[in-house]
Design a protein around this motif. Structure first.
Motif, mmCIF file in Angstrom:
data_model
loop_
_atom_site.group_PDB
_atom_site.id
_atom_site.type_symbol
_atom_site.label_atom_id
_atom_site.label_comp_id
_atom_site.label_asym_id
_atom_site.label_seq_id
_atom_site.Cartn_x
_atom_site.Cartn_y
_atom_site.Cartn_z
ATOM 1 N N GLY A 144 26.744 40.617 37.502
ATOM 2 C CA GLY A 144 25.421 40.497 38.118
ATOM 3 C C GLY A 144 25.342 39.426 39.185
ATOM 4 N N LEU A 145 26.463 38.807 39.527
ATOM 5 C CA LEU A 145 26.474 37.668 40.459
ATOM 6 C C LEU A 145 26.612 38.143 41.900
ATOM 7 C CD1 LEU A 145 26.608 34.498 40.520
ATOM 8 C CD2 LEU A 145 29.084 34.767 40.588
ATOM 9 N N SER A 146 25.865 37.535 42.830
ATOM 10 C CA SER A 146 26.017 37.823 44.253
ATOM 11 C C SER A 146 27.200 37.029 44.801
ATOM 12 C CB SER A 146 24.737 37.432 45.009
ATOM 13 O OG SER A 146 24.930 37.556 46.404
ATOM 14 N N CYS A 147 28.109 37.718 45.501
ATOM 15 C CA CYS A 147 29.345 37.080 45.964
ATOM 16 C C CYS A 147 29.433 37.022 47.487
ATOM 17 C CB CYS A 147 30.556 37.841 45.417
ATOM 18 S SG CYS A 147 30.567 38.002 43.627
ATOM 19 N N LEU A 148 28.328 37.185 48.203
ATOM 20 C CA LEU A 148 28.370 37.260 49.657
ATOM 21 C C LEU A 148 28.887 35.977 50.288
ATOM 22 C CD1 LEU A 148 25.030 39.151 50.429
ATOM 23 C CD2 LEU A 148 27.376 40.034 50.511
ATOM 24 N N ASP A 149 28.548 34.826 49.724
ATOM 25 C CA ASP A 149 28.942 33.550 50.315
ATOM 26 C C ASP A 149 29.911 32.783 49.426
ATOM 27 O OD1 ASP A 149 27.203 33.107 48.291
ATOM 28 O OD2 ASP A 149 25.977 31.610 49.333
ATOM 29 N N LYS A 150 30.701 33.514 48.639
ATOM 30 C CA LYS A 150 31.613 32.880 47.683
ATOM 31 C C LYS A 150 33.065 33.196 48.033
ATOM 32 C CE LYS A 150 28.313 31.530 44.748
ATOM 33 N NZ LYS A 150 27.128 32.102 45.405
ATOM 34 N N PHE A 151 33.956 32.282 47.627
ATOM 35 C CA PHE A 151 35.381 32.604 47.688
ATOM 36 C C PHE A 151 36.039 32.136 46.391
ATOM 37 C CE2 PHE A 151 35.551 28.256 49.459
ATOM 38 C CZ PHE A 151 36.650 27.713 48.806
ATOM 39 N N VAL A 152 37.134 32.825 46.051
ATOM 40 C CA VAL A 152 37.917 32.527 44.852
ATOM 41 C C VAL A 152 39.276 32.015 45.292
ATOM 42 C CG1 VAL A 152 39.072 33.517 42.847
ATOM 43 C CG2 VAL A 152 36.740 34.188 43.379
ATOM 44 N N LYS A 153 39.755 30.957 44.661
ATOM 45 C CA LYS A 153 41.024 30.354 45.033
ATOM 46 C C LYS A 153 41.976 30.385 43.839
ATOM 47 C CE LYS A 153 42.969 25.965 46.742
ATOM 48 N NZ LYS A 153 42.650 24.586 47.160
ATOM 49 N N GLY A 154 43.228 30.756 44.100
ATOM 50 C CA GLY A 154 44.211 30.782 43.025
ATOM 51 C C GLY A 154 45.599 31.095 43.535
ATOM 52 N N LYS A 155 46.555 31.069 42.625
ATOM 53 C CA LYS A 155 47.953 31.355 42.943
ATOM 54 C C LYS A 155 48.272 32.790 42.558
ATOM 55 C CE LYS A 155 50.990 29.355 40.355
ATOM 56 N NZ LYS A 155 51.842 28.300 39.752
ATOM 57 N N VAL A 156 49.034 33.479 43.393
ATOM 58 C CA VAL A 156 49.439 34.851 43.106
ATOM 59 C C VAL A 156 50.537 34.813 42.037
ATOM 60 C CG1 VAL A 156 50.441 36.975 44.037
ATOM 61 C CG2 VAL A 156 48.864 35.618 45.428
ATOM 62 N N VAL A 157 50.247 35.335 40.850
ATOM 63 C CA VAL A 157 51.239 35.345 39.767
ATOM 64 C C VAL A 157 51.829 36.736 39.548
ATOM 65 C CG1 VAL A 157 50.241 33.377 38.584
ATOM 66 C CG2 VAL A 157 49.436 35.674 38.015
ATOM 67 N N ASP A 194 52.350 32.214 46.248
ATOM 68 C CA ASP A 194 51.477 31.807 47.350
ATOM 69 C C ASP A 194 50.090 31.491 46.807
ATOM 70 O OD1 ASP A 194 53.548 32.281 49.050
ATOM 71 O OD2 ASP A 194 52.713 34.084 49.969
ATOM 72 N N VAL A 195 49.409 30.539 47.457
ATOM 73 C CA VAL A 195 48.021 30.224 47.128
ATOM 74 C C VAL A 195 47.118 31.023 48.063
ATOM 75 C CG1 VAL A 195 46.255 28.417 47.012
ATOM 76 C CG2 VAL A 195 48.600 27.943 46.260
ATOM 77 N N VAL A 196 46.123 31.715 47.509
ATOM 78 C CA VAL A 196 45.239 32.550 48.328
ATOM 79 C C VAL A 196 43.787 32.188 48.073
ATOM 80 C CG1 VAL A 196 46.858 34.476 48.430
ATOM 81 C CG2 VAL A 196 45.200 34.383 46.569
ATOM 82 N N LEU A 197 42.956 32.365 49.118
ATOM 83 C CA LEU A 197 41.508 32.270 49.028
ATOM 84 C C LEU A 197 40.962 33.632 49.413
ATOM 85 C CD1 LEU A 197 42.552 29.276 49.678
ATOM 86 C CD2 LEU A 197 40.203 28.848 50.424
ATOM 87 N N MET A 198 40.199 34.240 48.532
ATOM 88 C CA MET A 198 39.676 35.589 48.768
ATOM 89 C C MET A 198 38.164 35.521 48.931
ATOM 90 S SD MET A 198 41.887 37.997 46.176
ATOM 91 C CE MET A 198 43.634 38.291 46.488
ATOM 92 N N THR A 199 37.678 36.200 49.987
ATOM 93 C CA THR A 199 36.247 36.234 50.241
ATOM 94 C C THR A 199 35.860 37.638 50.697
ATOM 95 O OG1 THR A 199 34.448 35.185 51.456
ATOM 96 C CG2 THR A 199 36.535 35.488 52.638
#
Length: 780
Positions: free
Chosen positions: A31-44, A99-104
């Motif tokens: 139910g969360l709005s993700c328009l102005d959000k990014f997720v950061k993490g490592k590709v495993v 690799d470290v990625v930021l997804m938006t």
């Protein structure tokens, strides 16, 4: 631009649009709005790029929050991301694991596999619905990653040339066992206090179990699920050191345990102080630093001071007592298959048992190896009976192997003997089924201190004047009798195609149908039990089935013996004879067209399998039963007729169920096709079917070997069914192409002709591969 490169993962805030706010993976919700959000993490985990039927692309990856983010509130810290179309293609070319990625610009959707993979209940979705939505992935490449030569990566390095010269290694953070928090992904070290060998789980994977501890004195259970046995931890005794990467901590009945998750890896080290720090792992990529070596040495010293961790030492044969359970280090002299649930191992450790040993004897042809020992002293050779789920581990054992058998049971067995009572107790050793108390067996690694100690004991064994020649048993069994490296074996193409040789990566990217010449090594093959590669095939309806085993055929005949009705028509003569089964009679029927010569058919009703085999040495035999006043075939699960050692099966779908009167004919030369045609039977053909996993370093694929399998092995499938020498030839060929104890570096390269084709399965088209026009060249 869907993919954009960053210069530093730690400085990402200055390189992404300022209106974007980071959100923790564990805080994501449908139910969360993700328009102005990014997720950061490592590709495993990075899945393959999949081409859809509509020309679109899809790729799935898994990202995990970085270690310094783990102090966030409890919750899952890994999530799957599904990328579509151009973003999926760019991600496949430009991004690697670690690799470290930021997804938006993503949306959230329920994950259909969350209950299986233990990841977040949602998936990130990027780049779908016409590639709108502004989805973007910002990438900071791992410092030690080897980059793809893709154009997008090259452009990125051109913008940031300093990255090409950086050689810093990724640093892993390890968590003490008393600091584990539920629902987090962690890296840990530990000392093994208990372990179970891999066993088949309720699903398709094998499961192994460990209990570990560390200087915090907390004990943690670890459950490992892996599809291949060689990917399980190679633990040989308590006190071994294990390093686990990317395991998930869970709370269970008030205790913390860990289990495997995506990207999991495990490395094992011998726990003996002063032994070389050599990692045991099946992975080709190993992250191991001087700091890791110091950690192993520190845990070794700590464990050596904990008497409770040392566990029971392996017991020598000279120290065995009746009814005891013990761990046994030994060398395999010979083995024999007793039945499908039991295998006999003849072993020794150079010491003599103080109690009489039971000599379990088998036919010489059934035994692989020799039990001749110095002085021919029977107290040196022990008989070990291995049962049930441990049978698989014995199938690939070679005489001369060094074994560790866990939780072996010394069982007194009473036998007739020349003693005042007429009875005597002898010891036999049983490895019972199941994995309770760590029960199982393993081949010892070459660097094992236990193996080296055993070798020294065998070398010091005094020779006896009764020994034949001057060759000791160690000269024979310390190394395999024939070195697979010296016996060269390869494959060559038999076709006349004028094709350029290509790597497997080109084959897997092609559109079928197409034919290729390639060069590869054999990684694995199925079935491992080679007798299972012999199949029965109907050329008319394309049905494929396994060849029934002797027990199943015997059971079918036994049931028929009990239901025989003994009719007479339409056959010319019926006579009765005693069956080999006590109290039973069988009927011998001759067709009216018979001239009672030695080449005509006879029909047996109520016969046991032994009866059929005896009579078929002289006459062709058709087993039958009487049903509704007509003669019918006994059962299509058994051969429809026998001739000598040859057994001919009929197709249940394409054959008549009733035996029709054979036309008058003289069978001066045996011709099974004419007989089958006269009886109204569609014969099944013997064929060989195997699945080969090929690898050349650029890619791997699984190819079927069936149409040209007889060319490949240089044998006839029908002859192989009754000829042990031909079966041994196939076994020797596979042992040389894919040695059970060898590495990929020692396996021969095969020149192959491969064909790609499409197959329909459940309404979907699948690309398949087949080995054609290829034969093996092996010295016999």
């Amino acid at each position: 631009m869907p993919i954009s490169f960053l210069t530093s993962a730690g400085d990402s805030r200055t390189q992404v649009p300022p209106h974007l706010q980071q959100i923790a993976i564990r805080s994501l919700d449908l139910g969360l709005s993700c328009l102005d959000k990014f997720v950061k993490g490592k590709v495993v985990l990075k899945g393959p790029l999949v081409s859809m039927d509509n020309g679109k692309y899809v790729l799935k990856t898994v990202i995990q929050e970085l270690e310094h983010q783990q102090n966030l509130p409890r919750g899952l810290s890994s999530i799957g991301a599904v990328l579509f179309n151009k973003l999926a293609r760019d991600f496949s070319e430009a991004v690697n694991t670690e690799d470290v990625v930021l997804m938006t610009g993503f949306t959230l959707a329920p994950s259909p596999t969350a209950h299986k993979d233990g990841l977040h209940s949602c998936n990130l979705q990027l780049g779908g619905a016409g590639d709108g939505g502004g989805a973007c992935v910002y990438v900071c490449p791992a410092l030690n990653a080897s980059r793809s030569p893709a154009h997008s990566v090259t452009r990125s390095l051109a913008r940031h040339p300093a990255r090409a010269s950086e050689t810093q290694v990724t640093k892993y953070t390890y968590t003490a066992l008393n600091k584990l928090v539920p629902d987090t992904i962690v890296n840990i070290y530990g000392v093994v206090t208990f372990f179970k060998q891999p066993y088949r789980s309720m699903g398709t994977d094998y499961c192994s179990f460990l209990k570990i501890t560390d200087p915090s004195s907390v004990k943690v259970s670890c459950t490992v699920f892996q599809g291949e046995l060689h990917n399980h931890p190679q633990v040989f005794r308590t006190g071994d050191i294990v390093r686990l990467h990317r395991v998930k901590a869970q709370s269970f009945r008030g205790s913390i345990n860990v289990t495997t998750t995506h990207g999991f890896s495990i490395v094992v080290f011998d726990g003996t102080v002063g032994s070389p720090v050599v990692p045991r792992t099946s992975s080709r990529k190993l992250h191991f630093t001087a700091e890791d070596e110091q950690t192993v040495e520190r845990l070794r010293r700590w464990a050596s001071e904990q008497t409770a961790l040392l566990g029971a030492a392996a017991v020598r044969l000279a120290d065995v007592e009746p009814r005891m359970y013990f761990d046994f280090t030994c060398q395999l002299l010979a083995k024999a298959e007793m039945d499908r649930n039991c295998t006999l191992l003849k072993v020794w450790d150079g010491t003599e048992c103080p109690y009489p040993l039971l000599d379990v004897s088998v036919e010489p042809d059934a035994q692989h190896g020799s039990t001749a020992v110095p002085g021919c002293r029977k107290g040196l050779v022990a008989s070990v009976l291995v049962y049930d789920d441990h049978i698989k581990m014995t199938q690939d054992l070679k005489p001369g192997s060094y074994l560790r058998i866990y939780n072996l049971h010394a069982v007194p067995q009473t036998t007739s003997a020349a003693s005042p009572s007429g009875r005597s107790d002898h010891l036999c050793f049983h490895l019972h089924g199941g994995t309770s108390y760590g029960r199982g067996l393993r081949i010892l690694p070459k660097d094992s201190p236990d193996l080296q100690e055993l070798q020294r004991a065998l070398e010091l064994l005094p020779a006896s004047s009764d020994d034949i020649a001057d060759v000791s048993l160690m000269d024979v069994w310390a190394t395999p009798p024939e070195s697979l490296e010296e016996a060269s074996c390869d494959a060559e193409r038999t076709c006349d195609h004028t094709l350029e040789q290509v790597p497997l990566s080109s084959v897997t990217k092609s559109t079928p149908p197409k034919t290729f010449h390639t060069r590869a090594q054999l990684k694995t093959f199925q079935p491992q039990k080679l007798f299972q590669c012999l199949k029965l095939y109907c050329p008319q309806c394309n049905a494929l089935q396994n060849v029934p085993d002797e027990e199943a055929i015997g059971s079918a005949f036994h049931r028929a013996v009990g239901t025989a009705a003994f009719g007479s028509e339409p056959w010319l003569l019926t006579c009765f004879r005693e069956s080999t089964e006590p109290g039973r009679k069988m009927a011998v029927h001759l067709p009216s067209s018979s001239h009672n010569d030695q080449t005509s058919l006879i029909f047996l009703e109520g016969a046991a399998l032994e009866d059929v085999c005896q009579i078929s040495e002289h006459r062709a035999v058709v087993p039958v039963r009487w049903h509704d006043g007509k003669m019918s075939f006994l059962d299509f699960s058994v051969p429809v007729f026998f001739q000598g050692s040859a057994r001919h099966y009929g197709c249940r779908n394409c054959s008549r169920s009733e035996c029709r009167e054979p036309l008058p004919m003289e069978l001066q030369e045996w011709d099974e096709k004419k007989v089958a045609e006269a009886l109204g039977v569609q014969l099944l053909q013997y064929m060989l079917l195997m699945k080969l996993e090929l690898d050349d370093g650029t890619d791997s694929l699984q190819a079927l070997l069936w149409r040209d399998a007889e060319i490949f092995f240089g044998v006839s499938a029908q002859d192989t069914a009754t000829d042990q020498q031909l079966q041994d030839r196939i076994q020797r060929t596979m042992d040389r192409l894919c040695p059970p104890e060898g590495t990929m570096e020692t396996r021969p390269w095969l020149n192959l002709c491969l064909a790609t084709y499409s197959a329909e399965e459940a309404g979907r088209s699948t690309v398949c591969y087949q080995v054609l026009n290829t034969k093996t060249v092996c010295p016999d």
